[in-house]
Design an enzyme around this catalytic site. Structure first.
Site, PDB file in Angstrom:
ATOM      1  CD  GLU A 106      -4.217   5.635  11.004  1.00 19.07           C
ATOM      2  OE1 GLU A 106      -5.398   5.271  11.124  1.00 19.07           O
ATOM      3  OE2 GLU A 106      -3.767   6.197   9.994  1.00 19.07           O
ATOM      4  CG  ASP A 107      -2.091   1.651  10.666  1.00 16.65           C
ATOM      5  OD1 ASP A 107      -2.968   1.970  11.488  1.00 16.65           O
ATOM      6  OD2 ASP A 107      -2.238   1.759   9.433  1.00 16.65           O
ATOM      7  CG  ASP A 118      -3.885   6.895   2.681  1.00 19.88           C
ATOM      8  OD1 ASP A 118      -3.680   5.676   2.511  1.00 19.88           O
ATOM      9  OD2 ASP A 118      -4.500   7.349   3.668  1.00 19.88           O
ATOM     10  CG  ASP A 140     -23.628  17.790 -22.342  1.00 15.45           C
ATOM     11  OD1 ASP A 140     -24.470  16.992 -21.920  1.00 15.45           O
ATOM     12  OD2 ASP A 140     -23.191  18.734 -21.665  1.00 15.45           O
ATOM     13  CG  HIS A 147      -1.631   1.290   1.459  1.00 13.16           C
ATOM     14  ND1 HIS A 147      -2.476   1.890   0.552  1.00 13.16           N
ATOM     15  CD2 HIS A 147      -1.572   2.127   2.538  1.00 13.16           C
ATOM     16  CE1 HIS A 147      -2.919   3.028   1.061  1.00 13.16           C
ATOM     17  NE2 HIS A 147      -2.384   3.194   2.257  1.00 13.16           N
ATOM     18  CG  HIS A 201       0.687   7.073   4.261  1.00 13.97           C
ATOM     19  ND1 HIS A 201       1.125   6.202   3.276  1.00 13.97           N
ATOM     20  CD2 HIS A 201      -0.582   6.684   4.552  1.00 13.97           C
ATOM     21  CE1 HIS A 201       0.173   5.350   2.978  1.00 13.97           C
ATOM     22  NE2 HIS A 201      -0.874   5.605   3.728  1.00 13.97           N
TER      23      HIS A 201
END
Length: 714
Positions: free
Chosen positions: A76-77, A139, A259, A48, A72
């Site tokens: 957080e993880d 992301d 259109d 990822h 990134h």
């Protein structure tokens, strides 16, 4: 599967001297930090971050941005810390990663607050370094591309958030290719059946239109002859969500969308853009009202182009976009086309000036302390389409679509907005609710005694105007509470036989106030008015030997704000104040969703009535304050119902069964019979909202034998 070598190879194509060692270092760190973690697809998690880096490379971003993309998710993880990133990769990259990181470790009152604060942090990080949002968009795009591996409930939530926030944010930043992909992917998960149908129809259409596109391009080239051989002309079928949105907006079928094909013509310079436009309009008839000059008046994201729709070959409506190569680069890359950095990595002033919208949003977020209010403002600004109006001196003002003279007045100056009472449009008087159109010339009329009202919030559209009106109304409410609190204080102090001036100098008084978290006279008086401080408790603390004198009740505000349960307090929001003690009028029994009004009482804090309650108009208007329901509360309240029905066996049981099936409790029941063989059943039911009450009333009304059901007041 994407590999690190692929990423390195693509970076060096446009940055030959790129610091690839830093990219490799970031990859090794990320791979180690995410070791053992898998995506929902079953792939190693590190795939990822590499995909995010690849999207950033598509935008041709710099090495720090790409390194941040790879890193990134580490804060957080994983167990990684910002300090560690600073040491290993430098402050610039650490700040970028921190700006992208969600607020997962902070506690908020509810999910909506959490989301709103997350966006607030993102906006502030964007203001420091715009690359934060580009990493966040990359992301989100990769997450949307793999959303099929998520549970259905999560798919819906993420897709809705993407459509509401990230797609329009990409548009605001001028990155239309990301916006288009995010919109199409969101539709795929929000409305899968419609998406599949449109995908098939557009796929067939694309094959059929290839020949048509070639015919149109050839017709243009023949008309221009040898004069404009260096023009770049391309055609395409519009993307899925764009077509779906038009179908929804105009309530038409796919076959009625005319259109579907759009062409783009790239020129050498601005003069040539207008020249080509003239040729097109001489070759094919333009559709009236469908020409837009974004070169003369660029969009807020600095997008420039001429847009026109003509009746083209075979009578088809076709859109043409005409721009220079430089304008096209900005249209494709958006903000990334403006990379000009100082030595410290921040944008220089020229680049910052390009995105006035972002600077305004940062200013407004400082004024909007309430998270949900900020979220509403953020969304309004994301979806806003600009119109262009003129001041009497000929200056151009860009405003959101649907703006009124109030929005225009506040765009000039806050004082002009606050005191505006009328407007002249092209010399003619118009109401403040008039919807402005591009090209209008507006003159604002002001008066020092004219001030904003709550109704202005129904008229104003722009974030600036709405924020200023809210700010004024809140301050007005605080001023009222200050006067009321001072009156209460003075009357109660006199009743205890004390002197006001001496008491305000008493150290014991401020010691007591400090315990309640209050400093200063203004805050003290406001807290007394709203029941956060009991005058009885305060005076007993300051002067325990003093006893109140017996006086007539009339004209005396005392015994203010007795203790009210926490459940009741959480149910109503009071403008501009927290922790307000409230009670509900038994005369009208308000429930969530009812239009309501609040009054400061002598004994029960702020009393809430329905606006239609007979008692509401006769209460002293000086005690009136604005209140609103807390929409996130699920506290049940009692509603009184009066049911007239045929007097037959089992009627009450049938009604009770219908109500209980909807998981609504009955707290009181009373049955009376009439001489004409009817029964009147009075019920008290516990409901959480007006909508819930309306549903149960409708269900009861459908029971055979029920004549009428009414909600009682009093």
């Amino acid at each position: 599967m994407l590999k690190l070598d692929d990423v390195i190879s693509r970076i060096t194509q446009y940055q030959p001297r790129a610091n690839v060692d830093l990219i490799c270092k970031a990859y090794v760190y990320s791979a180690k930090a995410h070791e053992g973690q898998l995506r929902k697809s079953g792939q190693p998690f590190v795939v990822h971050p590499l995909e995010v880096a690849s999207i950033l490379i598509d935008m041709k971003l710099d090495v720090p941005s790409i390194a941040a993309g790879i890193l990134h998710d580490t804060l957080e993880d994983t167990k990684a810390t910002k300090d560690e990133l600073v040491v290993l990769f430098g402050k610039e990259i650490a700040e970028l990663v921190d700006g992208v990181t969600k607020l997962s470790k902070l506690q908020f009152n509810n999910q909506e607050d959490r989301q709103a604060e997350n966006y607030r942090k993102m906006i502030m990080a964007m203001s420091r370094d715009i690359r934060v949002i580009l990493v966040k968009l990359a992301d989100r795009l990769n997450n949307m591309r793999t959303l099929q591996f998520m549970p259905e409930e999560k798919q819906m939530r993420i897709a809705r958030e993407t459509l509401d926030i990230y797609a329009p944010l990409a548009s605001r930043l001028g990155i239309d290719w990301i916006k288009n992909q995010l919109e199409d992917l969101s539709l795929r998960f929000l409305k899968p059946d419609i998406y599949r149908q449109l995908e098939k129809k557009i796929g067939r259409l694309r094959k059929n239109k290839e020949a048509y596109i070639e015919k149109v391009i050839e017709a243009i080239k023949q008309h221009l002859g040898k004069e404009k051989t260096d023009l770049v002309i391309t055609g395409r079928v519009k993307h899925i969500y764009g077509i779906y949105h038009k179908m929804e907006r105009q309530n038409i079928s796919f076959e009625q969308v005319h259109d579907l094909v759009a062409f783009r013509i790239l020129t050498k310079n601005v003069e040539e853009c207008y020249e080509v436009l003239g040729h097109l309009h001489s070759l094919w008839k333009p559709v009236p009202g469908r020409f837009k000059d974004y070169i003369g008046m660029p969009k807020s994201n600095n997008y420039q182009s001429l847009h026109t729709i003509v009746i083209c070959l075979d009578g088809e409506r076709v859109e043409f976009q005409i721009r220079t190569h430089e304008m096209h680069e900005i249209g494709e890359k958006g903000i990334a086309a403006h990379w000009k950095y100082k030595d410290d990595g921040t944008l220089d002033m020229e680049s910052e000036m390009t995105f006035q919208w972002l600077r305004q949003l940062v200013e407004w977020q400082n004024e909007l302390k309430d998270s949900i209010e900020f979220m509403d403002t953020f969304k309004v600004d994301l979806f806003a389409s600009d119109i262009y109006v003129f001041t009497p001196k000929g200056d151009v003002r860009a405003l959101p679509y649907g703006s009124t003279p109030i929005d225009f007045a506040y765009s000039i100056h806050s004082e002009i907005g606050t005191h505006c009472f009328g407007a002249k449009l092209n010399g003619k008087i118009v109401p403040l609710s008039y919807k402005l159109q591009s090209g209008d010339t507006i003159e604002i009329q002001t008066h020092p005694k004219r001030l904003p009202t709550k109704d202005w919030l129904k008229i104003a559209v722009s974030s600036r105007a709405r924020a200023q009106v809210r700010q004024y109304l809140k301050q007005e409410q605080k001023d009222k509470s200050l006067i009321l609190g001072k009156n209460i204080f003075e009357e109660e102090v006199a009743r205890y036989g004390l002197e006001v001036d001496e008491l305000l100098k008493n150290e014991a008084l401020w010691e007591y106030a400090k315990k309640k978290g209050i400093t200063g006279e203004a805050n003290l008086f406001a807290s007394i008015a709203y029941g956060k401080i009991s005058m009885g408790a305060l005076l007993n603390y300051v002067a325990p030997d003093k006893k109140p004198q017996e006086v007539k009740e009339d004209g005396i505000l005392r015994k203010i704000f007795k203790k009210v349960s926490k459940k009741t307090r959480d149910l109503v929001l009071i403008d501009g104040m927290d922790e307000i003690l409230v009670a509900f009028g038994k005369c009208c029994s308000p429930i969530q969703g009812d239009p309501i009004v609040g009054f400061v009482t002598r004994g029960r804090g702020v009393m809430i009535h329905r606006t239609e309650c007979p008692k509401a108009p006769i209460i002293d208007p000086q005690r009136r304050i604005h209140v609103a329901w807390n929409k996130v509360s699920d506290t049940a309240r009692i509603a009184k119902l009066k049911i007239t029905c045929i007097n037959k066996t089992g009627m009450l049981a049938e009604i009770a069964k219908t109500i209980s099936e909807r998981k609504i409790g009955i707290t009181k029941a009373l049955v009376q019979t009439t001489k004409d063989e009817k029964a009147i059943i009075s019920l008290d039911v516990g409901v959480k909202s007006l909508m819930e009450l309306n549903h149960v009333m409708k269900a009861v009304e459908s029971i055979d034998g029920v004549i009428i059901i009414q909600r009682e007041i009093g």
